[in-house]
Enzyme design. Structure first.
Site, mmCIF file in Angstrom:
data_model
loop_
_atom_site.group_PDB
_atom_site.id
_atom_site.type_symbol
_atom_site.label_atom_id
_atom_site.label_comp_id
_atom_site.label_asym_id
_atom_site.label_seq_id
_atom_site.Cartn_x
_atom_site.Cartn_y
_atom_site.Cartn_z
ATOM 1 N N GLN A 28 3.191 -31.640 -58.650
ATOM 2 C CA GLN A 28 2.238 -32.458 -57.905
ATOM 3 C C GLN A 28 2.573 -33.948 -57.957
ATOM 4 O O GLN A 28 2.073 -34.718 -57.153
ATOM 5 C CB GLN A 28 0.816 -32.191 -58.415
ATOM 6 C CG GLN A 28 0.398 -30.760 -58.139
ATOM 7 C CD GLN A 28 -0.977 -30.419 -58.660
ATOM 8 O OE1 GLN A 28 -1.124 -29.931 -59.774
ATOM 9 N NE2 GLN A 28 -2.007 -30.695 -57.874
ATOM 10 N N HIS A 122 2.852 -24.587 -64.601
ATOM 11 C CA HIS A 122 1.687 -25.055 -63.834
ATOM 12 C C HIS A 122 1.929 -24.649 -62.371
ATOM 13 O O HIS A 122 2.409 -25.432 -61.561
ATOM 14 C CB HIS A 122 1.498 -26.557 -63.988
ATOM 15 C CG HIS A 122 0.150 -27.031 -63.510
ATOM 16 N ND1 HIS A 122 -0.729 -27.736 -64.298
ATOM 17 C CD2 HIS A 122 -0.472 -26.881 -62.316
ATOM 18 C CE1 HIS A 122 -1.828 -28.014 -63.617
ATOM 19 N NE2 HIS A 122 -1.692 -27.496 -62.395
ATOM 20 N N ASN A 166 -0.875 -22.629 -67.018
ATOM 21 C CA ASN A 166 -2.060 -23.229 -66.416
ATOM 22 C C ASN A 166 -2.773 -22.212 -65.526
ATOM 23 O O ASN A 166 -2.147 -21.608 -64.644
ATOM 24 C CB ASN A 166 -1.646 -24.429 -65.550
ATOM 25 C CG ASN A 166 -2.836 -25.091 -64.885
ATOM 26 O OD1 ASN A 166 -3.633 -25.739 -65.561
ATOM 27 N ND2 ASN A 166 -2.975 -24.908 -63.577
ATOM 28 N N GLU A 167 -4.055 -22.040 -65.776
ATOM 29 C CA GLU A 167 -4.896 -21.185 -64.925
ATOM 30 C C GLU A 167 -4.199 -19.866 -64.598
ATOM 31 O O GLU A 167 -4.043 -19.493 -63.433
ATOM 32 C CB GLU A 167 -5.292 -21.942 -63.649
ATOM 33 C CG GLU A 167 -6.116 -23.193 -63.958
ATOM 34 C CD GLU A 167 -6.705 -23.877 -62.741
ATOM 35 O OE1 GLU A 167 -6.246 -23.595 -61.616
ATOM 36 O OE2 GLU A 167 -7.629 -24.705 -62.907
#
Ligand code: BGC
Length: 401
Positions: A28, A122, A166-167
């Site tokens: 990101q 991620h 992540n998640e």
């Protein structure tokens, strides 16, 4: 004698050692990550992605500025992620240069007394793995573990806290969206991916624990405050099992659970229901619901019995005053949970920077800093100085104005 103002201040202060931070993720912010599944989707006209991540925030080169922002705000921690496709650009081929790059980031954090909170996965997966099924490849968890072993060996002595994935509960959700097979097939695939993610996490924990360094290890979960509309109770229970409870059970022996909550969702008899008409929403279309973080922290702690690290929390808005109001409301809830004995160790704002919000592109603004899309210059928003003041005071100081 303690006067009333002191008492009020004490009530809003946070435990000693509470970790205040901000978070980013490699894809990101770095830019030029051409070798992973997100880049492929960004360039597939049928994927629904709004635009390419392109140069993102150019953090690949400007990471020293990012650490400077963290340290300058007075935050004690920076959560960032390693880009697997840079470290292992082809299967089994590891880049020492890429690992050295992340080592320099960890070392620079340490020099500034910033705790590096390192996430190993991620959302992005190298294209060599997606080409043979991604997380549906039978050996994907082993491939992940091999990567974690190598990267952990290179960085472990400098890591402060580690998040394996992540998640990980959202990776399988994507199986619903594949669109090529029936709902039943997709559902079966979703459940299979959930199991692969659990296995990858467990292998990742083992890999980190057998390498250098001694730091807390855990996963992070995407949570919502889930509410049953009339007749939706059993749907909500089923959704909880698949989206959250399966993963709570996967945390046995972990040092913490990372909790990330942005809103609340309703379930009716037919599944997830739309927001109630007229409720305020964010740029993401989520209901404005700062109370959700407290709810999810309490639930994660009760379900796992391990400490909670609030690894992401924030709001997509162009109105920075709204961001401050939202974060202050979240932190009041965190304080209430702490008062009730919930073991919450820290709080990370998503995000340090306005960045690439996956399929939405650069539209939604989650950052404490804006980023000029031409020059990549970072500009602090009022929320950055306010949140920095909170961190320095270790207390919920009044919002400006
Ligand atoms: C993810 C971030 C994302 C944020 C806001 C979380 O689900 O970890 O990558 O940018 O939410 O949508």
């Amino acid at each position: 004698m303690v006067d009333r103002a002191d008492t009020a201040a004490a009530e809003l202060s946070f435990p000693e050692g509470f970790l205040w931070g901000a978070a980013t993720a490699a894809h990101q912010v770095e830019g030029g990550n051409v070798n992973n599944d997100s880049w492929a989707k960004e360039h597939d006209p049928n994927s629904g992605y709004a635009e390419s991540s392109g140069d993102a925030c150019d953090s690949l080169h400007r990471w020293p500025e990012d650490i400077e922002l963290i340290a300058g705000m007075g935050l004690g921690a920076y959560r960032f992620s390693l880009e697997w496709s840079r470290i292992e650009p082809a299967e089994g081929e590891f880049s020492n240069a890429a690992m050295d790059h992340y080592r320099r980031i960890c070392a620079a954090c340490r020099e500034r007394d910033v705790v590096p909170v390192v996430t190993f996965h991620h959302f992005t997966t190298p294209t060599w793995l997606t080409a043979r099924g991604g997380w549906e490849a039978a050996d994907a968890p082993e491939a992940f573990s091999r990567f974690v072993t190598r990267a952990g060996a290179h960085l472990g002595d400098l890591i402060g806290w580690a998040c394996t994935i992540n998640e990980l509960n959202l990776i399988g959700v994507r199986a619903y969206d594949l669109g090529t097979s029936s709902f039943e097939d997709n559902f079966a695939r979703h459940l299979a991916i959930n199991e692969a993610m659990v296995r990858a996490h467990r292998l990742g924990v083992d890999a980190l624990r057998s390498g250098p360094g001694a730091f807390p290890v855990g996963l992070t979960l995407s949570m919502d405050e889930m509410v049953a509309d009339p007749g939706g109770e059993s749907v909500l229970e089923a959704a909880r099992e698949i989206l959250e409870d399966r993963f709570f059970r996967a945390t046995g022996g972990d040092d913490f659970i990372g909790v990330q909550c942005y809103s609340r969702v309703h379930f009716g008899p037919e599944g997830q229901a739309p927001n109630e008409p007229g409720v305020p929403t964010t740029q993401m279309g989520y209901e404005y619901w700062p109370q959700g973080v407290e709810h999810c922290a309490r639930r994660a702690a009760a379900m796992t019995g391990i400490p909670v690290l609030l690894t992401e929390s924030g709001i997509a808005t162009d109105d920075d005053a709204e961001r401050i109001t939202y974060l202050a409301e979240v932190l009041r809830g965190v304080r209430r949970a702490l008062d009730d004995g919930v073991d919450i160790r820290g709080y990370f704002v998503w995000s340090l920077l306005d960045n690439f919000e996956w399929s939405h592109g650069f539209g939604p603004k989650f950052g404490l800093h804006s980023v000029d899309r031409e020059t990549f210059a970072r500009h602090p928003k009022p929320s950055a100085s306010w949140f920095g003041a909170v961190a320095r005071a270790n207390s919920l100081v009044a919002p400006p104005g």
